[in-house]
Motif scaffolding. Sequence first.
Motif, short mmCIF file in Angstrom:
data_model
loop_
_atom_site.label_atom_id
_atom_site.label_comp_id
_atom_site.label_asym_id
_atom_site.label_seq_id
_atom_site.Cartn_x
_atom_site.Cartn_y
_atom_site.Cartn_z
N ILE A 85 0.84 -1.19 0.00
CA ILE A 85 0.00 0.00 0.00
C ILE A 85 0.88 1.25 0.00
O ILE A 85 0.67 2.17 -0.78
CB ILE A 85 -0.94 0.03 1.22
CG1 ILE A 85 -1.91 -1.15 1.18
CG2 ILE A 85 -1.72 1.34 1.27
CD1 ILE A 85 -2.80 -1.26 2.41
N GLU A 86 1.90 1.24 0.85
CA GLU A 86 2.78 2.41 0.95
C GLU A 86 3.42 2.73 -0.41
O GLU A 86 3.40 3.86 -0.87
CB GLU A 86 3.86 2.16 1.99
CG GLU A 86 4.65 3.41 2.32
CD GLU A 86 5.96 3.11 3.01
OE1 GLU A 86 6.38 1.94 3.04
OE2 GLU A 86 6.57 4.07 3.50
N ASN A 87 3.95 1.68 -1.03
CA ASN A 87 4.58 1.85 -2.34
C ASN A 87 3.62 2.36 -3.39
O ASN A 87 3.93 3.24 -4.17
CB ASN A 87 5.12 0.50 -2.83
CG ASN A 87 6.60 0.43 -2.68
OD1 ASN A 87 7.29 1.40 -2.99
ND2 ASN A 87 7.10 -0.69 -2.19
N SER A 88 2.43 1.75 -3.41
CA SER A 88 1.45 2.14 -4.42
C SER A 88 1.05 3.59 -4.25
O SER A 88 0.85 4.30 -5.23
CB SER A 88 0.19 1.28 -4.31
OG SER A 88 0.53 -0.07 -4.33
N VAL A 89 0.93 4.02 -2.99
CA VAL A 89 0.52 5.39 -2.75
C VAL A 89 1.66 6.35 -3.09
O VAL A 89 1.47 7.35 -3.77
CB VAL A 89 0.05 5.58 -1.29
CG1 VAL A 89 -0.18 7.04 -0.98
CG2 VAL A 89 -1.21 4.79 -1.04
N ALA A 165 -2.49 -4.37 7.33
CA ALA A 165 -3.25 -3.56 6.36
C ALA A 165 -3.63 -2.22 6.97
O ALA A 165 -3.54 -1.18 6.30
CB ALA A 165 -4.49 -4.31 5.91
N LEU A 166 -4.01 -2.23 8.23
CA LEU A 166 -4.38 -0.98 8.90
C LEU A 166 -3.18 -0.03 8.97
O LEU A 166 -3.31 1.16 8.71
CB LEU A 166 -4.92 -1.25 10.31
CG LEU A 166 -6.38 -1.73 10.37
CD1 LEU A 166 -6.71 -2.30 11.73
CD2 LEU A 166 -7.33 -0.58 10.03
N PHE A 167 -2.01 -0.58 9.31
CA PHE A 167 -0.81 0.25 9.33
C PHE A 167 -0.50 0.78 7.93
O PHE A 167 -0.11 1.93 7.76
CB PHE A 167 0.39 -0.52 9.90
CG PHE A 167 0.52 -0.38 11.38
CD1 PHE A 167 1.34 0.60 11.92
CD2 PHE A 167 -0.18 -1.20 12.23
CE1 PHE A 167 1.46 0.75 13.29
CE2 PHE A 167 -0.07 -1.07 13.61
CZ PHE A 167 0.74 -0.09 14.14
N GLY A 168 -0.66 -0.07 6.94
CA GLY A 168 -0.40 0.34 5.57
C GLY A 168 -1.31 1.47 5.13
O GLY A 168 -0.88 2.39 4.43
N MET A 169 -2.55 1.44 5.59
CA MET A 169 -3.51 2.46 5.14
C MET A 169 -3.22 3.83 5.71
O MET A 169 -3.76 4.83 5.25
CB MET A 169 -4.93 2.02 5.48
CG MET A 169 -5.48 1.09 4.43
SD MET A 169 -7.23 0.80 4.65
CE MET A 169 -7.21 -0.46 5.90
N TRP A 170 -2.36 3.85 6.72
CA TRP A 170 -1.90 5.14 7.22
C TRP A 170 -1.27 5.96 6.09
O TRP A 170 -1.29 7.17 6.10
CB TRP A 170 -0.86 4.94 8.32
CG TRP A 170 -1.16 5.68 9.56
CD1 TRP A 170 -1.55 6.99 9.63
CD2 TRP A 170 -1.12 5.17 10.89
NE1 TRP A 170 -1.74 7.32 10.95
CE2 TRP A 170 -1.49 6.24 11.75
CE3 TRP A 170 -0.80 3.95 11.45
CZ2 TRP A 170 -1.54 6.09 13.12
CZ3 TRP A 170 -0.85 3.81 12.83
CH2 TRP A 170 -1.22 4.86 13.65
N SER A 171 -0.69 5.27 5.13
CA SER A 171 0.00 6.00 4.07
C SER A 171 -0.96 6.77 3.17
O SER A 171 -0.54 7.62 2.40
CB SER A 171 0.87 5.05 3.25
OG SER A 171 0.12 3.97 2.80
N PHE A 172 -2.25 6.48 3.25
CA PHE A 172 -3.20 7.29 2.48
C PHE A 172 -3.22 8.72 3.00
O PHE A 172 -3.52 9.65 2.27
CB PHE A 172 -4.61 6.72 2.57
CG PHE A 172 -4.82 5.53 1.69
CD1 PHE A 172 -5.06 5.70 0.33
CD2 PHE A 172 -4.76 4.24 2.18
CE1 PHE A 172 -5.25 4.61 -0.49
CE2 PHE A 172 -4.96 3.15 1.37
CZ PHE A 172 -5.19 3.33 0.02
N THR A 173 -2.91 8.90 4.28
CA THR A 173 -2.88 10.26 4.82
C THR A 173 -1.46 10.71 5.13
O THR A 173 -1.11 11.85 4.91
CB THR A 173 -3.74 10.37 6.10
OG1 THR A 173 -3.46 9.23 6.91
CG2 THR A 173 -5.21 10.40 5.76
#
Lengths: 268, 326
Positions: A85-89, A165-173
């Motif tokens: 997720i981090e990379n994709s973002v 996944a929850l930690f990864g979604m931090w990268s959305f913000t």
Amino acid sequence: MKLKGLSKYLYVYKTQIIRCFTYKFEVYGNILMQSIIMITSAFFWRALYRTGNPVAGVDVEGMLTYIIISAMMSVLLITNVERRIENSVQKGTIAMDMMKPLNIFGIYLVEDLGSITALVFQNLLPIFLVGSLLVKVPTICSTEHIPLFAISMLMSFFINWLIAALFGMWSFTAVNVDALIQVKKHLIRLLSGSIIPMWFFPDWFRNILEALPFVYIYQLPLDIYIGKSSGDELAGMMMIQFVWLIILLIAFAYVARRATKKVLVQGG
Amino acid sequence: MNKKMIEVKNLCKDYHIVKKEEGLKGAVKGLFKSEKKTIEAVRHLDFTVDKGEIVGFIGPNGAGKSTTIKMMSGILTPSSGEILINGVDITKHRKEVVQNIGVVFGQRTQLNWDLRLGESFELLRHIYQIDRNEYEETLDVMDEILDIRKIIDKPVRQMSLGQRVKGDLVAAMLHSPDVLFLDEPTIGLDVSSKYALRKFIKEINKVKQTTVILTTHDLGDIEELCERLIIINHGKMMEDGNLVDIVDRIAPYKTLVVQYYDHENIPVHHSCEMIKTEGNMAWYRFMKADITAAALISELSEKKKILDVSIEEAGIDDIIRIAYGQ
């Protein structure tokens, strides 16, 4: 229709396995690392148990089984979803996932499952062999515990994955979540019983740990495997494990829905 | 015919970005308190595109083109407004709608770097549930123009940019979508790759009636492909219409270039403007409504003996320059 939808994910899974087998050499470092942890902690526990008295009902043989199974479990609990997720973002490639007629988290889950499947051959079996040859053969305490271990392990996998996944979604913000991912990794390592079982900790600390989700990732399935826990106590622990799974699932669903709306494609 | 393929209604997109302050003091301050700044990337866009149209989506860098394309392809969620693809709202039914959409980003790839091109195609074949025979047929058609089978066993990592973009284009068309979004597809490509790409786009538009929306900074792309232009700037619609009409309206003039026998006493004419002279050459800009080229030539030749003439139409670059407000 539902089944047809699943076959899409099945192929993503298959492709990921093919991909993992294309880089052969990157994964062998983990075998070495896990073997070193396994062997050194075997020396450590043998030294501690020299007097021969069991601690909290676990003897040295049980403890050695514990560390080998823990090393093997660590392979099944490898997640890449947070980095993915981090990379994709960061690189904006999330656009490529979002434009497909698939759920993006579904993609990430089956990708992780694909990687793990490849790792069973590349990592889990070698670790099992090293442990069996150099430490001991890690046999389960009783055959009745096999299904219980399997169920608990499955729940542990999803608890671990959802936390990642929850930690990864931090990268959305926050976009750069490297440090957060490191924190998560060490929290799980130390507080889950993966290296030191929690029965060595004082009661007050153990009570705190039992209230957190981490011990339900390693400690509980391991306890089941070596027969440390059984009967009502075990049933109670598995209930709590299940409750954590549900809590994390709800948190994940909530955050995922909000996060995908926040997608900000970098560049271009 | 004239079926509405894409309907965009009052589309807006705001970005919230953290405002960074200057210097060390600002950086430290930013750790505790951050000020958010809102950027209006797209403001109240309205347009419809019919089935089978090729629309050029143009504007300067940062105008909101890519943002709009990303919203239309389901990647970004609009702040407000509605996007209907073939009558279905993409924000609400992303998974269903994207089944009918192909997207190519010239600067990114949806192909898998580590695998053979064919492996990526096979993955897409399963994701979009394409029947094997249909897949082979589609590949045959595309092979004719893009020569794709030659590179199908090559890992994407080893491909040239031209090959990779061709691969991406085929990947986007494998499931025969009704709508194809191309975000700067020809960026960085050489002349022959550009030519193949344009030929491909024209061909699928003709044969499959695919609706194509492309953003580009390449005038050749626009001249060869687009009948209709949508020009946006600062997130707002500047122009929307037929390419020829826009040219006629924004730049309704032609330029007559005259070469005389010598450079002395170069004549002027009352109904046109002499924009420059160079030796024995002179450039006259005239409005199509004021005078015809033939009349202008004959009147000028009465004043001075002419060696040669040529007429320059107002080009798309003029249009773009004017529309971008320069």
